[in-house]
Design a protein around this motif. Structure first.
Motif, PDB file in Angstrom:
ATOM      1  N   VAL A 245       5.721 123.663 -23.926  1.00 18.41           N
ATOM      2  CA  VAL A 245       4.680 123.290 -22.966  1.00 18.41           C
ATOM      3  C   VAL A 245       3.368 122.914 -23.647  1.00 18.41           C
TER       4      VAL A 245
ATOM      5  N   ASP B 284       1.795 119.487 -22.706  1.00 22.47           N
ATOM      6  CA  ASP B 284       1.269 119.480 -21.342  1.00 22.47           C
ATOM      7  C   ASP B 284      -0.008 120.313 -21.237  1.00 22.47           C
TER       8      ASP B 284
ATOM      9  N   THR C  47      -2.900 118.285 -22.580  1.00 23.20           N
ATOM     10  CA  THR C  47      -3.284 117.086 -21.833  1.00 23.20           C
ATOM     11  C   THR C  47      -3.539 117.340 -20.349  1.00 23.20           C
ATOM     12  N   LEU C  48      -2.774 118.260 -19.757  1.00 20.68           N
ATOM     13  CA  LEU C  48      -2.866 118.510 -18.318  1.00 20.68           C
ATOM     14  C   LEU C  48      -3.518 119.845 -17.975  1.00 20.68           C
TER      15      LEU C  48
ATOM     16  N   PRO D  20       1.739 123.333 -17.456  1.00 20.40           N
ATOM     17  CA  PRO D  20       3.014 122.644 -17.642  1.00 20.40           C
ATOM     18  C   PRO D  20       3.191 121.529 -16.617  1.00 20.40           C
ATOM     19  N   GLY D  21       3.803 120.432 -17.031  1.00 25.18           N
ATOM     20  CA  GLY D  21       3.983 119.301 -16.133  1.00 25.18           C
ATOM     21  C   GLY D  21       5.102 119.505 -15.132  1.00 25.18           C
TER      22      GLY D  21
END
Length: 323
Positions: free
Chosen positions: A214, A217, A220-221, A224-225
């Motif tokens: 994870v 993700d 960047t996010l 978790p995506g």
């Protein structure tokens, strides 16, 4: 000198001290007693202080001032720490993985320390020696068990690492293998790290392997995506042949469905549940967050069926508050 990091971001309201992916600062004297770790490596272990908004979801039962440990894992200050002169360094929250409990922070100023390299916990066998570093201390430990761990807060870790003897400053502590690499992050103090007729107290660690799938993700996010497990907002404890509701999250799905402290959960989708782990597996097998979860409960002496529309836990958390 002990390192110290401060975070004033509201996301810390959702992190337990055990979930912090950082370690407590260590003393050079402690490092000298353990030749497997050099003082340079232990510079990556830092102490973390967090300040939680009073209206955070977890503030009523976890408090607003928390401290733990963390581990610097890259050269860009991915974590949180303090400079060597003892001055605190602010950190920002990078991301949180609710499924494992691991969180990432990033220092806002250069830390000037050598990161601790990530290892692998997969295949880590019982009786394997390791070191636990936290709070200025480095202590020898042994892997005494690898098994699942079910927490009351809708948490199930299938591959937990249990060590003994117990370490008092376990929150965010680093579990370090013989090769000097990070293999786990401290999560809990448990009475049965080594199960049996005479259980031995110890600590539960989250395998560092849970980070890598994870990591992209989280960077960047911030999460978790993939879709998360269905979350109900209920804390449970195994009592006899049923599960007892010990706390219901205010304004959460379970609360809106009428569940209350003292209710007994008897079955999921018509199938009797044996314990916490069985309950989570049955609920999560119904689908991703958003699925309706049918429960059979006993409330005020009466048995009834209730269907709870689950949500993604991230929707419940207050993630945007910062100061």
């Amino acid at each position: 000198m002990s390192g110290r990091l401060k975070s004033v971001n509201g996301w810390f309201a959702i992190l337990l001290a055990a979930a912090l992916l950082l370690l407590a600062a260590r003393s050079a004297a402690a490092a000298d007693k353990n030749s497997a770790l050099s003082p340079a490596l232990l510079d990556a272990i830092v102490r973390i202080e967090t300040h939680i908004p009073a209206d955070a979801r977890t503030a009523p039962y976890l408090g607003t001032a928390r401290a733990g440990s963390g581990v610097v894992i890259d050269s860009d200050g991915l974590i949180l720490t303090v400079t060597r002169d003892g001055k605190p360094v602010l950190a920002t929250v990078v991301g949180l993985d609710n499924e494992s409990g691991l969180g990432l922070l990033r220092a806002t100023a250069p830390l000037g320390v050598k990161p601790l390299r990530l290892g692998r916990a997969q295949g880590l066998a019982e009786r394997t020696p390791a070191l636990v570093a936290s709070g200025g201390n480095v202590q020898a430990a042994t892997i005494v068990s690898r098994r699942s761990f079910a927490g009351s807060w809708e948490y199930l870790l299938e591959d937990a690492i249990f060590t003994a003897p117990a370490v008092d400053e376990w929150g965010g502590a680093a579990l370090i293998g013989a090769d000097g690499r990070l293999i786990g992050i401290g999560s809990l103090l448990v009475p049965d790290a080594r199960p049996g007729r005479t259980p031995e107290a110890g600590n539960m660690f989250i395998p560092v392997d849970r980070l890598m799938p994870v990591l992209g993700d989280l960077l960047t996010l911030g999460r978790p995506g993939a879709a998360g497990h269905p979350w109900l907002g209920v804390n449970l404890a195994t009592v006899g042949d049923a599960l007892l509701v010990t706390r219901v999250s205010a304004e959460g799905p379970a609360a809106k469905a009428g569940l209350a402290r003292g209710d007994r959960v008897l079955a999921v989708a018509g199938r009797k549940v044996r314990d916490l782990a069985d309950f989570y597996r049955r609920v999560w097998a119904l689908g991703s967050a958003g699925v309706a979860v049918p429960l059979t409960i006993e409330q005020d002496g009466a048995r009834r069926d209730v269907k709870i529309p689950s949500i993604d836990r991230y929707r419940y958390l207050k993630l945007d508050t910062s100061y």
